[in-house]
Design a protein around this motif. Structure first.
Motif, PDB file in Angstrom:
ATOM      1  N   VAL A   1       0.905  -1.113   0.021  1.00 15.66           N
ATOM      2  CA  VAL A   1       0.063  -0.275  -0.005  1.00 15.66           C
ATOM      3  C   VAL A   1       1.032   1.150  -0.040  1.00 15.66           C
ATOM      4  O   VAL A   1       1.825   1.368   0.832  1.00 15.66           O
ATOM      5  N   GLY A   2       0.779   2.171  -0.866  1.00 13.91           N
ATOM      6  CA  GLY A   2       1.491   3.271  -1.044  1.00 13.91           C
ATOM      7  C   GLY A   2       0.801   4.704  -1.012  1.00 13.91           C
ATOM      8  O   GLY A   2      -0.519   4.695  -0.718  1.00 13.91           O
ATOM      9  N   PHE A   3       1.168   5.589  -1.290  1.00  9.71           N
ATOM     10  CA  PHE A   3       0.451   6.978  -1.287  1.00  9.71           C
ATOM     11  C   PHE A   3      -0.940   7.109  -2.214  1.00  9.71           C
ATOM     12  O   PHE A   3      -1.421   7.780  -1.963  1.00  9.71           O
ATOM     13  N   GLU A   4      -0.456   6.224  -3.142  1.00 13.23           N
ATOM     14  CA  GLU A   4      -1.669   6.283  -4.067  1.00 13.23           C
ATOM     15  C   GLU A   4      -3.214   5.707  -3.426  1.00 13.23           C
ATOM     16  O   GLU A   4      -4.243   6.237  -3.692  1.00 13.23           O
ATOM     17  N   VAL A   5      -3.034   4.781  -2.659  1.00 11.51           N
ATOM     18  CA  VAL A   5      -4.169   4.261  -1.880  1.00 11.51           C
ATOM     19  C   VAL A   5      -4.383   5.008  -0.511  1.00 11.51           C
ATOM     20  O   VAL A   5      -5.605   5.328  -0.296  1.00 11.51           O
ATOM     21  N   LEU A   6      -3.524   5.258   0.349  1.00  5.85           N
ATOM     22  CA  LEU A   6      -3.371   6.017   1.428  1.00  5.85           C
ATOM     23  C   LEU A   6      -2.935   7.545   1.266  1.00  5.85           C
ATOM     24  O   LEU A   6      -1.849   7.829   1.524  1.00  5.85           O
ATOM     25  N   GLU A   7      -3.779   8.279   0.695  1.00  3.40           N
ATOM     26  CA  GLU A   7      -3.565   9.734   0.456  1.00  3.40           C
ATOM     27  C   GLU A   7      -3.455  10.681   1.571  1.00  3.40           C
ATOM     28  O   GLU A   7      -2.663  11.538   1.795  1.00  3.40           O
ATOM     29  N   THR A   8      -4.441  10.290   2.508  1.00  6.65           N
ATOM     30  CA  THR A   8      -4.687  11.104   3.716  1.00  6.65           C
ATOM     31  C   THR A   8      -4.532  10.539   5.001  1.00  6.65           C
ATOM     32  O   THR A   8      -4.664   9.039   4.846  1.00  6.65           O
ATOM     33  N   ILE A   9      -4.438  11.082   6.150  1.00  6.35           N
ATOM     34  CA  ILE A   9      -4.368  10.306   7.519  1.00  6.35           C
ATOM     35  C   ILE A   9      -5.943   9.475   7.486  1.00  6.35           C
ATOM     36  O   ILE A   9      -6.071   8.613   7.898  1.00  6.35           O
ATOM     37  N   GLY A  10      -7.042  10.252   6.996  1.00  4.60           N
ATOM     38  CA  GLY A  10      -8.422   9.755   7.179  1.00  4.60           C
ATOM     39  C   GLY A  10      -8.407   8.482   6.375  1.00  4.60           C
ATOM     40  O   GLY A  10      -9.008   7.348   6.698  1.00  4.60           O
ATOM     41  N   ASP A  11      -7.758   8.444   5.086  1.00  2.00           N
ATOM     42  CA  ASP A  11      -7.543   7.025   4.401  1.00  2.00           C
ATOM     43  C   ASP A  11      -7.025   6.097   5.103  1.00  2.00           C
ATOM     44  O   ASP A  11      -7.275   4.879   5.192  1.00  2.00           O
ATOM     45  N   LEU A  12      -5.691   6.216   5.973  1.00  2.00           N
ATOM     46  CA  LEU A  12      -4.959   5.618   6.874  1.00  2.00           C
ATOM     47  C   LEU A  12      -6.034   5.169   7.875  1.00  2.00           C
ATOM     48  O   LEU A  12      -5.986   3.611   8.121  1.00  2.00           O
ATOM     49  N   CYS A  13      -6.775   5.696   8.389  1.00  2.00           N
ATOM     50  CA  CYS A  13      -7.661   5.347   9.536  1.00  2.00           C
ATOM     51  C   CYS A  13      -8.820   4.478   8.832  1.00  2.00           C
ATOM     52  O   CYS A  13      -9.075   3.527   9.507  1.00  2.00           O
ATOM     53  N   GLU A  14      -9.328   4.654   7.772  1.00  2.00           N
ATOM     54  CA  GLU A  14     -10.359   3.721   7.259  1.00  2.00           C
ATOM     55  C   GLU A  14      -9.806   2.686   6.976  1.00  2.00           C
ATOM     56  O   GLU A  14     -10.478   1.476   7.173  1.00  2.00           O
ATOM     57  N   TYR A  15      -8.580   2.399   6.326  1.00  4.58           N
ATOM     58  CA  TYR A  15      -7.818   1.182   6.036  1.00  4.58           C
ATOM     59  C   TYR A  15      -7.632   0.371   7.103  1.00  4.58           C
ATOM     60  O   TYR A  15      -8.021  -0.897   7.181  1.00  4.58           O
ATOM     61  N   ILE A  16      -7.121   0.963   8.305  1.00  4.46           N
ATOM     62  CA  ILE A  16      -7.056  -0.011   9.610  1.00  4.46           C
ATOM     63  C   ILE A  16      -8.232  -0.246  10.078  1.00  4.46           C
ATOM     64  O   ILE A  16      -8.492  -1.359  10.641  1.00  4.46           O
ATOM     65  N   GLU A  17      -9.238   0.691  10.134  1.00  2.51           N
ATOM     66  CA  GLU A  17     -10.509   0.349  10.816  1.00  2.51           C
ATOM     67  C   GLU A  17     -11.215  -0.851  10.137  1.00  2.51           C
ATOM     68  O   GLU A  17     -11.802  -1.762  10.624  1.00  2.51           O
ATOM     69  N   LYS A  18     -11.301  -0.825   8.672  1.00  3.08           N
ATOM     70  CA  LYS A  18     -11.866  -2.047   7.798  1.00  3.08           C
ATOM     71  C   LYS A  18     -11.183  -3.268   8.248  1.00  3.08           C
ATOM     72  O   LYS A  18     -11.984  -4.430   8.460  1.00  3.08           O
ATOM     73  N   ARG A  19      -9.900  -3.365   8.746  1.00  7.78           N
ATOM     74  CA  ARG A  19      -9.191  -4.554   8.920  1.00  7.78           C
ATOM     75  C   ARG A  19      -9.434  -5.038  10.472  1.00  7.78           C
ATOM     76  O   ARG A  19      -9.450  -6.061  10.838  1.00  7.78           O
ATOM     77  N   VAL A  20      -9.624  -3.927  11.156  1.00  9.48           N
ATOM     78  CA  VAL A  20      -9.888  -4.316  12.619  1.00  9.48           C
ATOM     79  C   VAL A  20     -11.223  -4.888  12.858  1.00  9.48           C
ATOM     80  O   VAL A  20     -11.415  -5.898  13.648  1.00  9.48           O
ATOM     81  N   LYS A  21     -12.195  -4.253  12.114  1.00 13.01           N
ATOM     82  CA  LYS A  21     -13.652  -4.914  12.095  1.00 13.01           C
ATOM     83  C   LYS A  21     -13.777  -6.267  11.723  1.00 13.01           C
ATOM     84  O   LYS A  21     -14.682  -6.997  11.977  1.00 13.01           O
TER      85      LYS A  21
END
Length: 112
Positions: free
Chosen positions: A91-111
């Motif tokens: 996963v790079g900057f193209e997928v995780l553009e903002t801190i919000g994108d990073l949070c969503e990425y982690i939250e989906k995997r935690v759930k």
């Protein structure tokens, strides 16, 4: 040979667990992302929450250094005990553009 003990990582993890676990998943994901981003930044802030909002661009924050993004993602995967197979996803900057994108990425995997 034993694993190296990352004192700063464990200090950050302990702080997060003591102060923020009771505030809900969304807040803890955001706060953990901010703390581990701050841990991997060259430039440090007195209060990272004042500077690191969900709209901040990760590429600008890490000055285009994908290794720092990868280190932050690794810290979050370790903190949240996400399956290691998930960690291998590139996963790079193209997928995780903002801190919000990073949070969503982690939250989906935690759930999951």
């Amino acid at each position: 040979m034993g694993d190296l003990y990352d004192y700063d990582y464990h200090k950050t993890k302990k702080l997060l667990q003591e102060r923020f676990r009771h505030k809900g998943l969304v807040y803890e994901v955001y706060r953990s992302a901010v703390e581990f981003i701050h841990h991997n930044l060259e430039e440090k802030y007195d209060d990272p929450l004042d500077h690191l909002t969900t709209h901040v661009q990760l590429r600008e924050l890490f000055k285009g250094d994908e290794q720092k993004l990868a280190a932050t993602l690794n810290d979050l995967v370790q903190y949240w005990k996400i399956e290691r197979s998930e960690e291998r996803i590139q996963v790079g900057f193209e997928v995780l553009e903002t801190i919000g994108d990073l949070c969503e990425y982690i939250e989906k995997r935690v759930k999951c």
